[in-house]
Design an enzyme around this catalytic site. Structure first.
Site, mmCIF file in Angstrom:
data_model
loop_
_atom_site.group_PDB
_atom_site.id
_atom_site.type_symbol
_atom_site.label_atom_id
_atom_site.label_comp_id
_atom_site.label_asym_id
_atom_site.label_seq_id
_atom_site.Cartn_x
_atom_site.Cartn_y
_atom_site.Cartn_z
ATOM 1 N N LYS A 261 46.544 32.510 38.830
ATOM 2 C CA LYS A 261 47.862 33.223 38.595
ATOM 3 C C LYS A 261 47.420 34.093 37.103
ATOM 4 O O LYS A 261 47.766 35.343 37.222
ATOM 5 C CB LYS A 261 48.649 32.415 38.166
ATOM 6 N N ASP A 277 49.656 48.192 46.437
ATOM 7 C CA ASP A 277 50.298 47.118 46.996
ATOM 8 C C ASP A 277 49.794 45.912 46.443
ATOM 9 O O ASP A 277 48.968 45.367 47.070
ATOM 10 C CB ASP A 277 50.298 47.108 48.630
ATOM 11 N N HIS A 376 50.410 33.438 22.948
ATOM 12 C CA HIS A 376 51.536 33.857 23.855
ATOM 13 C C HIS A 376 52.888 33.740 23.144
ATOM 14 O O HIS A 376 53.718 34.823 23.213
ATOM 15 C CB HIS A 376 51.561 33.245 25.033
#
Length: 424
Positions: A261, A277, A376
């Protein structure tokens, strides 16, 4: 004027000034990327021609990752994403990779595949051989559907036949392997599959059913590698810990899912920015992550080289194009491609792969050192502060307090903002 991806102080400029600075660094006119301004980007009129039942346009932040060197060329990488820290992390990773020359990339030829499923074949093995005997006839029939593709050097390269056992019987599945040149290729290969389906079924002795491309684009691969300097990373212990973190992703599907991911955080952002796409690329990537033994594993590999530096490699399907679809219709996508300066779909695919490796490395480095949350959450805090109504002038103070209190939450941000406005 040579391109320069090393732009200092970009984050300190206004949005408008950033656009001007980025255009200058890319050696293009600022008007070329004017579509990055929502006022000059995608309109509802154009959107209405792209999909059905249009009622509006959803905006996604588009940032520029700096510091990238890909095959000895400086590249500014447009990334469309809603997730904080992605652009900053990729830029920082690319800066570290610059120490040893940046990213080196390569690709296979742009071959996409379409499947023709044939059901009800009484003798599947013999049906497979009959189709192989008719290879030249089927290739000619498929190529006749797209003479323009042939003019550009593309077309069917081969036909392979697979027998696929299932709970409903054994299917004969023909694969058209098509060089689609600078297109993503879905429309081209689907048209070819439709054209040959009836004849293929007749030859095999069955009935054609599905006639569509596969997004497991394992004949259209892109690769990227980079060396990350051990001293810059913080020493041999950091290198070792990153290798350990990567090894867990290779061995454990639970870790691999999050590891991959992270790769897609970088890849999908560039794919989206260029009007390609995202779902096709993501489907191909995750299917490629399944080993021949059926084990879901990491797409990338990290190792220590002979000099003690960290080497990172990434190889995965990358079915992207420069022609057709949103890449030609969406103004911001066209601007993103102009900013990249790519001439072929292969060049685009390789830059996207480099961005994926950069993002992956950045996440692994954070995990192996300070933990993912520190960097983060400091960026996420800005989103939280804005979400509770802080103005641009108030955001820095709210963010600083959220970080200091180690409570990056909306409820605490509301409390902090209220106290700031009351003078407490």
């Amino acid at each position: 004027m040579p391109r320069n991806s090393r732009i200092k102080g970009l984050r300190d400029l206004s949005v408008e000034a950033r656009r001007t600075t980025v255009a200058e660094a890319a050696g293009i006119d600022a008007g070329t990327i004017a579509a990055f301004d929502p006022a000059h980007g995608l309109t509802t009129k154009v959107a209405d021609q792209m999909i059905e039942n249009v009622v509006g346009i959803l905006g996604v932040p588009l940032g520029i990752a700096t510091n990238f060197v890909v095959n000895d060329v400086d590249v500014l990488v447009p990334m469309a994403t809603e997730e904080a820290s992605v652009v900053a992390a990729a830029s920082n990773a690319a800066k570290i990779a610059r120490v040893h020359g940046g990213f080196t990339t390569s690709s296979t030829t742009p071959v996409m595949q379409a499947q023709v499923q044939i059901v009800g074949v009484a003798d599947p093995e013999a049906g497979r051989v009959r189709l192989l005997e008719a290879r030249d006839e089927l290739i000619a029939l498929a190529d006749a559907q797209d003479p323009v593709l042939l003019e550009f050097g593309g077309g069917v390269r081969d036909i392979t036949i697979r027998l696929v056992p299932s709970r409903a019987g054994t299917y004969v599945v023909a694969h058209l392997q098509v060089d689609v040149r600078d297109a993503m290729g879905a429309n081209a290969v689907n048209t070819m599959a439709e054209a040959v389906a009836a004849r293929a079924a007749e030859i095999a002795g069955g009935r054609s059913l599905l006639r569509i491309l596969t997004n497991k684009a394992d004949l259209r691969l892109s690769r990227a590698r980079a060396v990350f300097d051990a001293a810059t990373l913080g020493g041999p212990d950091v290198v070792d810990d990153i290798v350990h973190a990567a090894a867990l992703a290779e061995a454990d599907p639970y870790r691999a899912a999050t590891h991959n991911k992270g790769i897609m955080n970088g890849i999908s952002a560039v794919v989206l920015a260029t009007g390609n796409d995202t779902r096709a690329v993501e489907a191909g990537a995750h299917s490629h992550a399944v080993s021949p033994a059926g084990h879901y594993t990491s797409l990338s590999r990290f190792e220590k080289d002979a000099r003690g530096n960290l080497t990172g490699t990434l190889e995965l399907p990358m079915p992207v194009g420069l022609v057709g679809g949103a890449t030609k219709v969406h103004p911001a996508a066209r601007a993103a491609l102009s900013l990249l300066g790519v001439r072929t779909a292969a060049e685009l695919a390789e830059i996207i792969t480099a961005a994926g490796l950069a993002q992956n490395f950045a996440a692994l480095r954070a995990l192996a050192t300070e933990g993912i949350q520190r960097g983060h959450m400091s960026l996420h805090a800005r989103t939280i502060a804005s979400g509770v109504g802080a103005t641009a002038e108030e955001v820095p103070a709210v963010v600083a307090r959220l970080i200091e209190d180690k409570k990056v939450r909306a409820d605490h941000a509301e409390t902090v903002l209220a106290a700031l406005r009351s003078g407490r």
